[in-house]
Design a protein around this motif. Structure first.
Motif, PDB file in Angstrom:
ATOM      1  N   MET A 250      14.018  -4.889  -6.763  1.00 23.47           N
ATOM      2  CA  MET A 250      12.774  -5.597  -7.037  1.00 23.47           C
ATOM      3  C   MET A 250      12.967  -7.102  -6.880  1.00 23.47           C
ATOM      4  O   MET A 250      14.076  -7.621  -6.985  1.00 23.47           O
ATOM      5  CB  MET A 250      12.256  -5.280  -8.441  1.00 23.47           C
ATOM      6  CG  MET A 250      13.040  -5.917  -9.576  1.00 23.47           C
ATOM      7  SD  MET A 250      12.317  -5.538 -11.192  1.00 23.47           S
ATOM      8  CE  MET A 250      13.250  -6.688 -12.244  1.00 23.47           C
ATOM      9  N   ARG A 256       8.472  -4.642  -5.240  1.00 20.81           N
ATOM     10  CA  ARG A 256       9.520  -4.325  -4.282  1.00 20.81           C
ATOM     11  C   ARG A 256       9.379  -5.229  -3.064  1.00 20.81           C
ATOM     12  O   ARG A 256       8.275  -5.667  -2.718  1.00 20.81           O
ATOM     13  CB  ARG A 256       9.427  -2.857  -3.856  1.00 20.81           C
ATOM     14  CG  ARG A 256       9.729  -1.864  -4.966  1.00 20.81           C
ATOM     15  CD  ARG A 256      10.169  -0.532  -4.395  1.00 20.81           C
ATOM     16  NE  ARG A 256      11.467  -0.646  -3.748  1.00 20.81           N
ATOM     17  CZ  ARG A 256      11.920   0.203  -2.833  1.00 20.81           C
ATOM     18  NH1 ARG A 256      11.170   1.225  -2.450  1.00 20.81           N
ATOM     19  NH2 ARG A 256      13.113   0.057  -2.289  1.00 20.81           N
ATOM     20  N   ALA A 269      13.794   0.185 -11.516  1.00 16.27           N
ATOM     21  CA  ALA A 269      13.928  -0.945 -10.596  1.00 16.27           C
ATOM     22  C   ALA A 269      14.782  -1.996 -11.287  1.00 16.27           C
ATOM     23  O   ALA A 269      14.757  -2.129 -12.512  1.00 16.27           O
ATOM     24  CB  ALA A 269      12.562  -1.518 -10.248  1.00 16.27           C
TER      25      ALA A 269
END
Length: 411
Positions: A250, A256, A269
């Motif tokens: 991330m 992302r 993440a």
């Protein structure tokens, strides 16, 4: 979806974390080009990129050159994970993390002699495995202080690629079996394969049965990544195996990267862009990105938990990592909460219970500004109320006792 654990949130660290979450990040640069790493205060640092693989047809036999640059400031990822506070509660001492990647040079700067390499894994031509090792067990050398998540842990380097960094299912399966035989507490797999392999499936299942926490990159790293709108969603392996903690990369905003490959079944993440670490040659720094970077941070956190809670099963450690994550569409790793939160069933605190559903990333900066404004209004309001009470109650009583303002008193 493979699995989606419950989400929770740790109290934010005010403006410092807000700034870290909102820093701009440069897109990953091609090998050999310089790229800018965002520091914790928002300034950018020019550092060479760390490739995840080398092109065997481009200068065959040449390894990643030593970096002549050193980071002047700490990058945003350590700030985001709050490692200064984390290390007050544990460093992973007494645990072993097995890293399956391009290998690790055991005597590389900042690894403090805590790395052992098996077979060919001691030769890291690409440098990527050594870079990841710094994120897991790095001691934070030099004035910049860039520690790994678990600087007290030991690391076992195993190769899951050829010399140029190309992943091979048979090599990864063998490395996972070797890690299990060595009694590794955590197995971090930095590569992602497009096809499922029976031997790898079996090796991963045996590792989990033996008590190892298996953490894997959810997708391949750049430059193997593409454009999400042009690539169909698919599962990568061994991240897709049952019981494996699948981790995606991330940006500081929580989103992302634009060039990240689409995949499903992601559990967590973690920071995976504009991250700084060392390499196998010299004492300079590089800039890295990708799901493998995020997996390394998560594997280090798993080592912290294993050290603090040695009786926990792999399933319990995975649950702790997901249950204490910051709630978002993909829950975001919170190393401090994972290590310190007291989880329970019916008496668990609200921050350790599941979120009602997927939520968006909090804009911490806006929230902090709103909180500051609210605080000012409360203080002004309180002052106003006290002034009125003083005028209505205190002044009449004082006058009844003969008090007058200074300019109206009689001699």
């Amino acid at each position: 979806m493979k699995r989606r654990g419950p989400s929770a949130v740790r109290p934010l660290c005010g403006a410092a974390l807000a700034a870290a979450l909102l820093l701009p990040v440069a897109a990953p640069a091609a090998a050999g080009q310089s790229s800018a790493a965002p520091a914790a205060d928002g300034e950018r640092q020019e550092l060479p990129p760390m490739p995840s693989a080398l092109d065997p047809g481009d200068g065959a036999g040449e390894c990643t050159a030593a970096s002549r640059e050193k980071a002047e400031k700490q990058d945003w990822s350590r700030q985001r994970l709050d490692l200064t506070q984390v290390h007050r509660h544990g460093t992973g001492a007494g645990t072993t993390v097995a890293l399956v990647d391009t290998g690790v040079r055991a005597d590389a700067a900042g690894l403090g002699g805590r790395v052992t390499a098996q077979g060919a894994a001691g030769d890291d031509c690409v440098g990527h495995g050594t870079f990841l090792a710094g994120l897991i067990v790095g001691e934070g050398w030099g004035r910049t202080r860039l520690p790994g998540v678990a600087p007290g842990a030991k690391l076992l380097a195993l190769r899951g690629t050829d010399q140029h960094g190309s992943a091979d299912a048979a090599l990864v399966a063998r490395a996972v079996r070797d890690a299990t035989a060595a009694g590794a507490d955590v197995i971090a797999v930095g590569v992602a394969l497009p096809k499922r392999d029976k031997e790898l499936t079996s090796a991963v299942a045996e590792a989990i049965d033996a008590g190892a926490v298996v953490v894997a990159a959810a997708t391949p790293d750049p430059p193997n990544a593409g454009t999400r709108g042009e690539t169909p969603t698919r599962t990568y392996w061994p991240a897709g195996e049952p019981g494996v903690l699948s981790v995606a990369d991330m940006l500081p905003s929580g989103a992302r990267p634009d060039n990240a490959l689409p995949t499903d079944g992601v559990d967590l993440a973690a920071p995976g862009a504009g991250v700084v670490s060392g390499g196998p040659r010299g004492d300079g720094h590089y800039l890295g990105a990708g799901a493998s970077v995020a997996a390394a941070f998560t594997a280090g956190t798993a080592a912290l938990i294993r050290a603090a809670r040695p009786e926990d099963t792999p399933e319990e450690i995975v649950h702790r990592l997901t249950a204490t994550a910051y709630p978002a569409d993909i829950p975001q790793l919170d190393a401090y909460a994972a290590l310190t939160t007291v989880l329970g069933d019916t008496h668990a605190p609200a921050r350790a219970r599941a979120a009602a559903g997927p939520v968006t990333v909090r804009d911490a900066a806006s929230a902090d500004r709103a909180a500051n404004r609210a605080t000012v209004f409360v203080l002004l309001g309180t002052a106003g109320v006290l002034a009125v009470l003083w005028a209505v109650i205190a002044v009449p009583r004082a006058r009844a006792r003969g008090w007058r303002p200074a300019d109206t008193r009689r001699d």
